[in-house]
Write a protein that holds these residues in place. Structure first.
Motif, short mmCIF file in Angstrom:
data_model
loop_
_atom_site.label_atom_id
_atom_site.label_comp_id
_atom_site.label_asym_id
_atom_site.label_seq_id
_atom_site.Cartn_x
_atom_site.Cartn_y
_atom_site.Cartn_z
N LYS A 44 0.85 -1.20 0.00
CA LYS A 44 0.00 0.00 0.00
C LYS A 44 0.88 1.25 0.00
N ASP A 45 0.36 2.31 -0.62
CA ASP A 45 1.06 3.58 -0.59
C ASP A 45 0.53 4.43 0.57
N MET A 46 0.97 5.65 0.65
CA MET A 46 0.61 6.54 1.75
C MET A 46 -0.90 6.84 1.79
N LYS A 49 -3.68 3.11 -1.28
CA LYS A 49 -3.86 2.45 -2.57
C LYS A 49 -2.87 1.29 -2.68
N HIS A 51 -0.46 -1.27 -4.61
CA HIS A 51 0.40 -1.34 -5.79
C HIS A 51 0.98 -2.74 -5.87
N LEU A 95 9.02 4.15 -7.89
CA LEU A 95 8.43 3.69 -6.64
C LEU A 95 9.50 3.70 -5.57
N ILE A 97 10.11 2.31 -1.83
CA ILE A 97 9.59 1.41 -0.81
C ILE A 97 10.28 1.72 0.52
N PRO A 118 4.81 7.45 -5.96
CA PRO A 118 4.31 6.60 -4.87
C PRO A 118 5.38 6.21 -3.84
N LEU A 119 5.04 6.40 -2.58
CA LEU A 119 5.85 5.93 -1.46
C LEU A 119 5.11 4.73 -0.88
N LEU A 120 5.71 3.56 -1.02
CA LEU A 120 5.07 2.32 -0.59
C LEU A 120 5.58 1.91 0.78
#
Length: 173
Positions: A44-46, A49, A51, A95, A97, A118-120
């Protein structure tokens, strides 16, 4: 004689590895001769959501493992954001992580280091265990088939022309 040789050796070594040179990263990146399949993940991202790595097949992806407490990670994050502003129009994914930290810690970090890619969250560090990470930051470039074709241990200036060109060339293959 030995003292002169050692002095010469360390002088050459010091000149060869100056911090300015290391930070510039002017060397043309070399792709791996034998790409390896990237381990799958679902994170999940911040914003909550989900991914999946498979979501990015068909496009080049930059996958960065990092943490807020890591000085080289903090140093390279602005260059990743600058690179992202150039790469998103090329349909290249970026991405990052985060390993082992919670969303609140990362949210606080982004006040000083804003990012739009995105920050996962790998809060339990299960994903990093599956990847050939040797330290933080470690960044991988995946080709359109989802194979690791480039790995960097340590920080880089991701908006350096040599890295941007490499990523665009991979995407255009």
């Amino acid at each position: 004689m030995l003292l002169k040789a050692l002095t010469l050796f360390f002088t050459v070594l010091l000149i060869s590895f100056t911090p300015a040179q290391a930070a510039d990263n002017v060397e043309r990146p070399r792709l791996m001769k034998k790409p390896i399949p990237a381990p799958s993940f679902t994170l999940k991202d911040m914003d909550g959501k989900t991914h999946k790595l498979e979501d990015y097949e068909g496009q080049v992806a930059v996958v960065n493992f990092w943490a807020t407490w890591c000085p080289p990670c903090r140093e390279e994050m602005p260059s990743m954001e600058r690179a992202w502003t150039q790469l998103q129009k090329e349909n290249i994914a970026m991405l990052a992580i985060n390993v082992g930290e919670d969303a609140d810690t990362i949210f606080t970090f982004t006040a000083d280091y804003p990012v739009s890619f995105p920050l996962l969250l790998d809060q339990d560090s299960s994903v990093i265990k599956e990847w050939p990470v040797k330290g933080l930051p470690t960044t991988f470039v995946l080709d359109k088939q989802g194979r690791i074709v480039y790995r960097v241990i340590g920080g880089r200036e991701w908006d350096a022309p040599e890295l941007i060109d490499m990523l665009i060339e991979l995407q255009n293959r």
